[in-house]
Write an enzyme that holds these catalytic residues in place. Structure first.
Site, PDB file in Angstrom:
ATOM      1  CG  ASN A  38      -4.041 -71.068-109.049  1.00 36.75           C
ATOM      2  OD1 ASN A  38      -4.455 -70.003-109.504  1.00 36.75           O
ATOM      3  ND2 ASN A  38      -2.937 -71.643-109.487  1.00 36.75           N
ATOM      4  CD  GLU A  95       2.446 -64.412-115.987  1.00 38.83           C
ATOM      5  OE1 GLU A  95       3.025 -65.520-115.980  1.00 38.83           O
ATOM      6  OE2 GLU A  95       3.055 -63.332-116.038  1.00 38.83           O
ATOM      7  CB  CYS A 127       1.155 -72.093-113.080  1.00 38.97           C
ATOM      8  SG  CYS A 127       1.330 -70.445-112.404  1.00 38.97           S
ATOM      9  CD  GLU A 159       0.428 -61.047-114.267  1.00 39.58           C
ATOM     10  OE1 GLU A 159       0.406 -61.881-113.344  1.00 39.58           O
ATOM     11  OE2 GLU A 159      -0.577 -60.726-114.922  1.00 39.58           O
TER      12      GLU A 159
END
Ligand code: ADP
Length: 484
Positions: free
Chosen positions: A157, A256, A290, A464
């Site tokens: 994505n 993640e 997400c 991150e």
């Protein structure tokens, strides 16, 4: 074909130890999700290729980890500049293989480059400690040293930024990386290697292995003894498998994973603003991120007004091939994603949802789905519990602050949450009470390389971005120096 200004950015082989490697002769067909046309046949790498890449990275680590941070930063800065200079081409590759509108793709390239710029700066400021001694003949020092070879698995994505967000802090810290991108979107990853090579980044520091057998390559990246850290962005289900695989060699793990973002509109919210941000957070990348808004909770006093305005804004979205001027909603990534939308719709309608807009496949065909708005949502519906990952907005109502915070937290996920209210006391209370790694009040805009992005609960481990995003790429060493 993709009409690049610089056609040499179009790479189809694996990048291992500074060389383009052809592999076994098997190929992956990379398709354009907007029309199903064949874009490229890339190599189909396997576990042996992944092992070769790990060996190369382990050898390169010996020298790269000794390069002074200031010098590593120079390589990274050059890489960043080349990415920015080629942002249009990188955006074209991304739109072709991933489907997102070109402006959004170029936006992602710039966002991705931001991580390289930031960590090129940040690695110069990672400090150790000198601790006041406990004995006069000893000195107590703490060093930060790069963790070693890092295995990375990234999703389709964000084919560019999910790579730079991992590789840039790792490489800045002195680590070397082996990356497996999603087999559906390998062209962006390989183009990044081409530019890394042009930036003079030494052989073996960054390696990319493209392959359709994710499991086999994943086993190498999670179990190889020469990999010290593993970092993954993808689904929670796969993240759990990979985390378990990492246990056998006690790798450091960053994850993640999925989200189930609530978007809460209180009765004192600026409704126009809330609608604007609801649309952008729900429909970015056709709903396939997400951090996309997943559950919309609107106070009952403003639900009618909010929903009517939301309907108006969604109806105005331009659904088109990502290369078309003004496109806002591209295709879903593939037909499985389309089938999931069908299934979520069928389940919701069966349980009493009302369709205000859309609700079905789009006339453009392929994997296009209509931007959809539903209300009458109940807790038992799949789309009230699962990550939708598509262009369906579903509105629920609530009465009290306590009730909506409880509902928002009633999920195993804890990545991003959004809420709108002009009451400063409520801003503080709700931001503190939401069990999420990222909480946004009165705006849906938050992505930046300078701040930590990470999930609570089953949405992940670690962050991150920001100073946190480089910390996990260092080991801490305590040096107790005696005989002073
Ligand atoms: P999504 O549902 O968004 O595609 P996935 O978690 O399935 O998310 O995929 C994210 C990344 O994980 C991709 O690069 C994919 O190839 C990889 N992947 C999927 N399954 C496995 C697995 N069993 N082992 C290793 N990697 C995997």
């Amino acid at each position: 074909m993709i009409n690049l200004k610089d056609p040499t950015l179009f790479r189809t082989e694996n990048y291992i130890n500074g060389k383009w490697v052809g592999g076994s002769g098997r190929h992956i067909e990379v398709l354009n999700p907007a029309n199903g046309t064949l874009l490229a046949k890339t190599v189909d790498g396997n576990a042996d290729d992944a092992c070769d890449a790990v060996e190369a990275a382990a050898t390169a680590f010996k020298t790269w980890s000794k390069v002074p941070a200031k010098e590593r930063a120079t390589y990274l800065r050059r890489w960043c500049e080349l990415i920015l200079e080629n942002a249009d081409d990188l955006g074209m590759l991304m739109t072709a293989e991933q489907g997102k509108p070109l402006a959004e793709a170029i936006g992602e390239v710039n966002y991705g480059a931001g991580f390289i710029e930031f960590y090129a700066e940040e690695c110069k400021r990672v400090m150790g400690d000198i601790i006041p001694t406990v004995a006069n003949d000893r000195r107590l020092q703490v060093y930060k040293q790069p963790v070693g070879v890092v295995g990375c698995i990234t999703p389709w994505n964000f084919p560019n930024a999910m790579i730079t967000r991992k590789a840039a802090p790792a490489m800045a810290a002195g680590c070397t990386v082996v990356i497996k991108p999603d087999a559906g979107t390998p062209l962006s990853a390989l183009a990044l290697c081409e530019l890394a090579e042009r930036a003079g980044i030494p052989a073996g520091v960054i390696n990319v292995v493209v392959g359709s057998d994710a499991q086999a390559i994943g086993e190498v990246l999670t179990q190889h003894k020469k990999i010290s850290k593993f970092t993954f962005t993808g689904s929670t289900a796969v993240g759990k498998i990979l985390m378990a695989q990492c246990a056998s060699t006690v790798k450091k793990v960053s994850l993640e994973l999925g989200g189930n973002a609530p978007f809460i509109v209180f009765d004192d919210a600026d409704i126009e603003e809330a609608v604007t941000h609801c649309v952008s957070t729900k429909f970015r990348n056709c709903g396939q991120t997400c951090v996309c808004t997943n559950r919309i909770f609107v106070h009952e006093a403003v639900a009618a007004e909010f929903t009517a305005k939301l309907q108006h804004s969604i109806a105005a979205l331009k659904v088109a091939d990502g290369f078309e001027e003004g496109a806002e909603i591209g295709p879903l990534i593939n037909t499985q994603a389309l089938e999931k939308m069908d299934a979520l719709m069928a389940d919701a309608l069966d349980k009493g949802a009302k369709v205000l807009l859309g609700g079905a496949r789009h006339k453009l065909g392929q994997s296009f789905f209509q931007p959809t708005l539903l209300n009458n949502i109940s807790d038992s519906m799949r789309l009230a519990n699962e990550e939708i990952f598509g262009p369906i907005a579903a509105v629920q109502t609530f009465t009290t602050e306590g009730e909506v915070v409880e509902k928002a937290n009633a999920t195993e996920y804890g990545l991003a949450a959004y809420f709108f209210t002009r009451d400063i006391g409520r801003v503080m209370r709700v931001s503190e009470d939401l069990e999420y790694g990222i909480v946004c009040s009165n705006s849906g805009v938050f992505s930046t390389e300078v701040a930590p992005f990470g999930g609570w609960k089953q949405s992940g481990i670690g962050s991150e971005g920001g100073k946190e995003g480089i910390a996990d790429f260092y080991e801490t060493k305590f040096h107790s120096l005696g005989g002073v």
